[in-house]
Every structure is written in C-alpha cells, then in structure tokens.
Design an enzyme around this catalytic site. Structure first.
Site, PDB file in Angstrom:
ATOM      1  N   CYS A  63      18.762  45.188  36.545  1.00 25.37           N
ATOM      2  CA  CYS A  63      18.613  46.051  35.166  1.00 25.37           C
ATOM      3  C   CYS A  63      17.522  46.981  35.569  1.00 25.37           C
ATOM      4  O   CYS A  63      16.371  46.633  36.054  1.00 25.37           O
ATOM      5  CB  CYS A  63      18.288  45.249  34.177  1.00 25.37           C
ATOM      6  N   ASP A  70      21.469  41.115  37.540  1.00 25.84           N
ATOM      7  CA  ASP A  70      22.835  41.240  36.993  1.00 25.84           C
ATOM      8  C   ASP A  70      23.932  40.748  37.990  1.00 25.84           C
ATOM      9  O   ASP A  70      23.620  40.884  39.352  1.00 25.84           O
ATOM     10  CB  ASP A  70      23.053  42.578  36.466  1.00 25.84           C
ATOM     11  N   VAL A  85      37.541  51.166  55.590  1.00 22.64           N
ATOM     12  CA  VAL A  85      36.130  50.736  55.391  1.00 22.64           C
ATOM     13  C   VAL A  85      36.536  49.454  56.067  1.00 22.64           C
ATOM     14  O   VAL A  85      37.172  48.526  55.970  1.00 22.64           O
ATOM     15  CB  VAL A  85      35.783  50.531  54.058  1.00 22.64           C
ATOM     16  N   GLU A  86      35.477  49.255  56.807  1.00 23.08           N
ATOM     17  CA  GLU A  86      35.366  47.715  57.548  1.00 23.08           C
ATOM     18  C   GLU A  86      34.467  46.974  56.679  1.00 23.08           C
ATOM     19  O   GLU A  86      33.601  47.066  56.238  1.00 23.08           O
ATOM     20  CB  GLU A  86      34.581  48.054  59.097  1.00 23.08           C
ATOM     21  N   SER A  87      35.174  45.511  56.529  1.00 26.53           N
ATOM     22  CA  SER A  87      34.756  44.674  55.572  1.00 26.53           C
ATOM     23  C   SER A  87      33.478  44.000  55.874  1.00 26.53           C
ATOM     24  O   SER A  87      32.906  43.883  54.647  1.00 26.53           O
ATOM     25  CB  SER A  87      35.705  43.450  55.513  1.00 26.53           C
ATOM     26  N   HIS A 104      24.873  48.980  35.051  1.00 31.78           N
ATOM     27  CA  HIS A 104      26.402  48.362  35.531  1.00 31.78           C
ATOM     28  C   HIS A 104      27.424  49.336  36.003  1.00 31.78           C
ATOM     29  O   HIS A 104      27.961  49.574  36.965  1.00 31.78           O
ATOM     30  CB  HIS A 104      27.118  47.321  34.771  1.00 31.78           C
ATOM     31  N   GLU A 105      27.553  50.303  35.032  1.00 30.54           N
ATOM     32  CA  GLU A 105      28.328  51.569  34.999  1.00 30.54           C
ATOM     33  C   GLU A 105      28.019  52.444  36.062  1.00 30.54           C
ATOM     34  O   GLU A 105      28.947  52.885  37.022  1.00 30.54           O
ATOM     35  CB  GLU A 105      28.361  52.429  33.683  1.00 30.54           C
TER      36      GLU A 105
END
Length: 177
Positions: A63, A70, A85-87, A104-105
């Site tokens: 936060c 969070d 994208v490589e994992s 969060h957003e």
C-alpha cells in the site's frame, strides 16, 4: 543410469531473443519494481491469432500510504505479434513489485503498459484479484487493443471481456479467500 543428453531445440539463437534468466544457475531477485527484468523471444507463429495466458497466484505489492502488504492473483492474457514474454522473466518482474508501493489499479495498469511496450501485442489484458483489506476486495481489470492491429472483432473482444469481468465479480471472492 542414463547419460545426460542435450535436448535439441527447435529454435535458433536468434529466435531465443534476449532470454537470459531461463536456465540461469543463479537467480537474483530485484528489491523493487524493475521492468528491465522482462525478456522476449520470437513468436514462431505470428500468422496465427492465438491467446497466451498466465496465472500468477503469488503477486504482492505494498500500500503506498501504509506500507501494508497486498496480495493478489494476477491473470494476464495476450494475442502475440512478433515477440512473446518469457515466463521466468515475467515471474521475476512480477516478484519485483513486492516492495513497490502503489494502489492495486496502478499496479495492474503498470503491468499492462510494460508488457504492451515490450511485445506490441494485438490485444492484452490484466486482471488482479486482490485479497480483502479493511473488508473491501478490489479487482482491477485493464485491457487494450493495439491500434495497429485493430479490427471490429478485437474491439468487440475487449468490450466483451469487460462485460465478462463484471458478470463474474460475485464469483471472484472464491478465488481470493
């Protein structure tokens, strides 16, 4: 005992792109948000419109006001163009948020924007299912259609995905508690 054998790859060194985290014998974890951890490899099937999805169930951030942790499950999907994208690099990148203070957003929008810049996909979406804090759950969803590849079908997909997320809100509580 069988001898160690080398696996034959169907990819050339060029097709591996700048993949360095995968197969590394020493993994370093970033102390804070670091988009440079993301790596790509060449999509060998750019002529196909297919969906790649990831489920990252150990996402953490802080936060920005209180510094409290969070926790979330992050779902991301995209329709690739030339790069993917490589994992492992994605895992390290998502892990780099653990000491990052943002709402969060903001975190979900940052992830979408970083991946969009990295890969230039036809379509991308990110959903965060955050565990409740203070009795409130937050489920930010963000998606984007690449204007370079925009079609009426992709625009409709983006809209329908938002509608689907709204319709599924009551079920999300089962995923995060």
């Amino acid at each position: 005992m069988p001898k160690n054998t080398t696996t034959q790859s169907s990819r050339t060194k060029t097709e591996f792109g700048h993949v360095s985290h995968l197969g590394s014998t020493h993994t370093t974890y970033a102390a804070d948000y670091d988009p440079t951890l993301l790596e790509t490899f060449v999509n060998k099937h750019p002529e196909n419109d297919y969906l790649v999805s990831f489920d990252a169930y150990e996402f953490t951030s802080l936060c920005p006001k209180t510094g409290q942790p969070d926790f979330a499950k992050v779902y991301l999907s995209y329709i690739p163009t030339q790069n993917m994208v490589e994992s492992k690099s994605l895992k390290l990148y998502l892990f780099s948020f653990r000491n990052h203070g943002d709402f969060h957003e903001d975190c979900m929008n940052i992830i979408l924007n970083d991946l969009y810049q990295l890969m230039n996909p036809k379509y991308i979406e990110v959903l965060g299912l955050f565990t409740p804090r203070g009795g409130i759950s937050i489920y930010p969803f963000v998606n984007r259609v690449n204007p370079e590849f925009e079609t009426p079908e992709l625009k409709e997909l983006a809209f329908q995905r938002k509608v689907n997320v709204l319709n599924q809100l009551p079920q999300y509580k089962n995923f995060v508690r």
